[in-house]
Write a protein that holds these residues in place. Structure first.
Motif, PDB file in Angstrom:
ATOM      1  N   GLU A  46     -16.049  13.057  -9.036  1.00 37.18           N
ATOM      2  CA  GLU A  46     -14.924  12.135  -9.009  1.00 37.18           C
ATOM      3  C   GLU A  46     -14.426  12.108  -7.567  1.00 37.18           C
ATOM      4  O   GLU A  46     -14.377  13.147  -6.902  1.00 37.18           O
ATOM      5  CB  GLU A  46     -13.782  12.630  -9.894  1.00 37.18           C
ATOM      6  N   THR A  47     -14.066  10.929  -7.091  1.00 34.27           N
ATOM      7  CA  THR A  47     -13.578  10.783  -5.724  1.00 34.27           C
ATOM      8  C   THR A  47     -12.322   9.928  -5.708  1.00 34.27           C
ATOM      9  O   THR A  47     -12.243   8.935  -6.422  1.00 34.27           O
ATOM     10  CB  THR A  47     -14.646  10.106  -4.829  1.00 34.27           C
ATOM     11  N   ALA A  48     -11.355  10.322  -4.896  1.00 35.56           N
ATOM     12  CA  ALA A  48     -10.212   9.474  -4.590  1.00 35.56           C
ATOM     13  C   ALA A  48     -10.410   8.991  -3.159  1.00 35.56           C
ATOM     14  O   ALA A  48     -10.483   9.800  -2.229  1.00 35.56           O
ATOM     15  CB  ALA A  48      -8.903  10.247  -4.719  1.00 35.56           C
ATOM     16  N   CYS A  49     -10.528   7.694  -3.001  1.00 34.78           N
ATOM     17  CA  CYS A  49     -10.649   7.101  -1.676  1.00 34.78           C
ATOM     18  C   CYS A  49      -9.238   6.739  -1.230  1.00 34.78           C
ATOM     19  O   CYS A  49      -8.573   5.928  -1.881  1.00 34.78           O
ATOM     20  CB  CYS A  49     -11.536   5.861  -1.720  1.00 34.78           C
ATOM     21  N   ILE A  50      -8.777   7.353  -0.157  1.00 39.27           N
ATOM     22  CA  ILE A  50      -7.398   7.185   0.307  1.00 39.27           C
ATOM     23  C   ILE A  50      -7.425   6.465   1.651  1.00 39.27           C
ATOM     24  O   ILE A  50      -8.046   6.946   2.600  1.00 39.27           O
ATOM     25  CB  ILE A  50      -6.694   8.547   0.444  1.00 39.27           C
ATOM     26  N   LEU A  51      -6.758   5.314   1.713  1.00 35.32           N
ATOM     27  CA  LEU A  51      -6.685   4.508   2.934  1.00 35.32           C
ATOM     28  C   LEU A  51      -5.285   4.612   3.529  1.00 35.32           C
ATOM     29  O   LEU A  51      -4.295   4.356   2.835  1.00 35.32           O
ATOM     30  CB  LEU A  51      -7.000   3.046   2.614  1.00 35.32           C
ATOM     31  N   ASN A  52      -5.211   4.983   4.806  1.00 31.40           N
ATOM     32  CA  ASN A  52      -3.946   5.073   5.519  1.00 31.40           C
ATOM     33  C   ASN A  52      -3.984   4.083   6.679  1.00 31.40           C
ATOM     34  O   ASN A  52      -4.656   4.323   7.676  1.00 31.40           O
ATOM     35  CB  ASN A  52      -3.723   6.502   6.040  1.00 31.40           C
ATOM     36  N   THR A  53      -3.258   2.960   6.565  1.00 23.65           N
ATOM     37  CA  THR A  53      -3.227   1.962   7.632  1.00 23.65           C
ATOM     38  C   THR A  53      -2.043   2.149   8.573  1.00 23.65           C
ATOM     39  O   THR A  53      -1.890   1.383   9.518  1.00 23.65           O
ATOM     40  CB  THR A  53      -3.171   0.530   7.051  1.00 23.65           C
ATOM     41  N   SER A  54      -1.220   3.161   8.339  1.00 23.42           N
ATOM     42  CA  SER A  54      -0.015   3.348   9.157  1.00 23.42           C
ATOM     43  C   SER A  54      -0.345   4.006  10.496  1.00 23.42           C
ATOM     44  O   SER A  54      -1.458   4.489  10.718  1.00 23.42           O
ATOM     45  CB  SER A  54       1.019   4.190   8.404  1.00 23.42           C
TER      46      SER A  54
ATOM     47  N   THR B  12      -9.484   6.516   6.751  1.00 23.45           N
ATOM     48  CA  THR B  12      -9.706   6.657   5.322  1.00 23.45           C
ATOM     49  C   THR B  12     -10.318   8.023   5.058  1.00 23.45           C
ATOM     50  O   THR B  12     -10.967   8.598   5.937  1.00 23.45           O
ATOM     51  CB  THR B  12     -10.618   5.534   4.775  1.00 23.45           C
ATOM     52  N   LYS B  13     -10.093   8.548   3.866  1.00 25.58           N
ATOM     53  CA  LYS B  13     -10.674   9.830   3.466  1.00 25.58           C
ATOM     54  C   LYS B  13     -11.195   9.679   2.042  1.00 25.58           C
ATOM     55  O   LYS B  13     -10.486   9.181   1.173  1.00 25.58           O
ATOM     56  CB  LYS B  13      -9.639  10.948   3.539  1.00 25.58           C
ATOM     57  N   HIS B  14     -12.431  10.089   1.843  1.00 27.42           N
ATOM     58  CA  HIS B  14     -13.015  10.121   0.504  1.00 27.42           C
ATOM     59  C   HIS B  14     -12.941  11.568   0.034  1.00 27.42           C
ATOM     60  O   HIS B  14     -13.691  12.418   0.508  1.00 27.42           O
ATOM     61  CB  HIS B  14     -14.452   9.602   0.527  1.00 27.42           C
TER      62      HIS B  14
END
Length: 125
Positions: free
Chosen positions: A32-40, A70-72
């Motif tokens: 299971e993966t949470a792909c987290i995108l941070n554009t700040s 981004t971090k997976h």
């Protein structure tokens, strides 16, 4: 300069990591993966809690997603405060100090015909 997008609280109501896999590791390890995108313009400090049907939640797991990155995050790799159990239904909640976007992905490789599922998490805040 792009405005930060996303929310500070996200939930994934569905989670399950199979206990075994089929194929070469680590590419075909069931996960299971949470792909987290941070554009700040600021690093995102994210806390993750794991919820179960039959016991108290565990967490927080703490992860940093650098500014404009981004971090997976594989749930299989979460170790502290304890590993996420295999063959167990769970849900997860993410809290960030800056707005982020969270997407959920599962690779189930228990069969030689792999299954991939991906969906957006629920933005709660």
């Amino acid at each position: 300069m792009q405005k930060a997008i996303g929310h500070k609280v996200w939930a994934i109501a569905e989670g399950y990591i199979p206990a075994y896999s089929n194929g070469p590791e680590p590419q075909f390890t069931s996960h299971e993966t949470a792909c987290i995108l941070n554009t700040s313009d600021q690093d995102a400090h994210v806390k993750v809690w794991i919820y179960f049907s039959d016991r108290d939640p565990i967490g927080p797991y703490e992860v940093t997603v650098e500014a404009k990155r981004t971090k997976h995050l594989r749930f299989n790799d979460l170790k502290e405060p304890e590993p996420v159990p295999l063959d167990t239904d769970y849900a997860s909640v993410f809290e960030s100090d800056v707005p982020v976007v969270v997407q959920h992905t599962r690779l189930d490789s228990r069969q030689s015909e792999n299954a991939l599922l991906s969906t957006m998490a629920y933005p709660a805040g």
